[in-house]
Design an enzyme around this catalytic site. Structure first.
Site, short mmCIF file in Angstrom:
data_model
loop_
_atom_site.label_atom_id
_atom_site.label_comp_id
_atom_site.label_asym_id
_atom_site.label_seq_id
_atom_site.Cartn_x
_atom_site.Cartn_y
_atom_site.Cartn_z
N ARG A 104 0.83 -1.20 0.00
CA ARG A 104 0.00 0.00 0.00
C ARG A 104 0.87 1.26 0.00
NH1 ARG A 104 -3.90 2.30 4.85
NH2 ARG A 104 -5.04 3.81 3.59
N HIS B 170 0.55 4.16 -2.79
CA HIS B 170 0.24 5.54 -2.42
C HIS B 170 1.36 6.49 -2.82
CE1 HIS B 170 -3.38 5.31 0.46
NE2 HIS B 170 -3.35 4.19 -0.26
#
Length: 348
Positions: A82, A86
């Site tokens: 993640r 991001h």
């Protein structure tokens, strides 16, 4: 395989051929992931084995650091994947998400769009070890890309080469986060447009969404589906009722967003730490956690792709590897652009 009985020779031969064909098919898929499906432009920007001469132990150091982190916390794999996602979706894969805020400028990591994003300490640890051996050589953005790959390998058994040579950006702005990251309530059209702006196809969008087979989400990211979906339905009618009931036990109705607790719920309650195609099976069963997950099954545009990933897990794995490599090339800095940070949290 040895066939001792002549009467069973033909049957044994057929079985042997099937096993060999299955192995060849798997090798072929990973060949596609590592070679054929990587965009041609990527080879001009990044390079496999970039640190082979300048810091040959770099990838091994990152892998060892990630492995140790996962032993202590299996959820670290999802956190690092993640974190890479991001980072890449805001200004490109440049480690801008790793920079701390300063008195004069708030950084990306402090945005509500990055609420719950973790893994910073793992990157810091890997960077410190690499700096001790190869000072001013390996970028934080490459370390993050390696760490995401190693997380995929350790959580899903899938290895792929990561082209490297990224440089670190000197800017990180909080205002750029929410306008670049996909929202938890995006419909398929909005998701498609969001990924297209990053040069990613609809198929890659669906493929990369499979990362939600591991990790968890705060209740605030989906509780609207349970209590205040729209003017007609309090509960999202596309959600399996029994699953909704289960989620309500984990996420009570919030009286106040600011003061109420915001628990975490796994994306996949069956195999929460195993990167696999269970995510797509959950969508088919109307058990997608986020609205932006479930729309991939509900929409005609993407349902066929979800079905393919349900039925062909090895093909999905190969596509996932290729999509991760492609995502890792978004708006990278190379050559003399940016810098090689000594500390991933601050510019030099």
């Amino acid at each position: 395989m040895v066939c001792l009985l002549h009467a069973h020779f033909f049957l044994c031969l057929v079985k042997f051929q099937k096993v060999q064909m299955a192995k060849l098919f798997t090798y072929f898929l990973f060949f596609l992931a590592n070679f054929l499906m990587i965009p041609p432009a990527l080879s001009l920007l990044l390079e496999r084995g970039f640190y082979q001469k300048t810091c040959p132990s770099a990838e091994a150091i990152v892998r060892s650091t990630v492995k140790t982190a996962l032993i202590n916390d299996p959820g670290a794999a999802a956190a690092l994947i993640r974190l890479h996602f991001h980072d890449c979706f805001v200004r490109g894969c440049d480690a801008s998400i790793l920079l701390d805020s300063t008195p004069s400028s708030q950084a990306e990591k402090d945005s509500m769009g990055n609420k719950g994003v973790q893994g910073f300490q793992i990157i810091d640890e890997a960077k410190a070890k690499i700096e001790a051996q190869c000072p001013n050589t390996v970028s934080c953005s490459d370390i993050l890309a390696f760490a995401a790959r190693d997380s995929v390998t350790l959580a899903g058994g899938l290895y792929y080469d990561v082209p490297s040579g990224r440089r670190d950006r000197r800017v990180s702005l909080i205002a750029e986060v929410t306008k670049n990251l996909p929202d938890a309530f995006f419909n398929v059209t909005e998701l498609k447009e969001n990924f297209a702006r990053k040069g990613l196809s609809v198929e890659e969008m669906v493929t990369l969404s499979g990362a939600h087979s591991i990790g968890d989400s705060h209740c605030s990211s989906f509780s609207k589906r349970l209590y205040s979906f729209n003017k007609t339905f309090a509960q999202d009618p596309s959600m399996d009722p029994s699953y909704a009931s289960f989620l309500k036990t984990k996420c009570p109705r919030q009286l106040s967003i600011r003061t109420s607790p915001d628990p975490l719920v796994p994306f996949d309650p069956v195999t929460p730490n195993q990167l696999d195609n269970n995510y797509y099976k959950n969508l088919k069963s109307s058990r997608g956690l986020l609205a932006s997950d479930q729309v991939l099954w509900n929409s005609i545009l993407t349902r066929k792709l979800v079905k393919e990933n349900v039925n062909h897990p090895r093909t999905w794995a190969a596509k996932f590897a290729a999509a991760m490599v492609h995502m890792g090339s978004i708006d990278v800095l190379t050559g003399k652009q940016g810098e090689i940070r000594k500390d991933c949290r601050v510019v030099n």
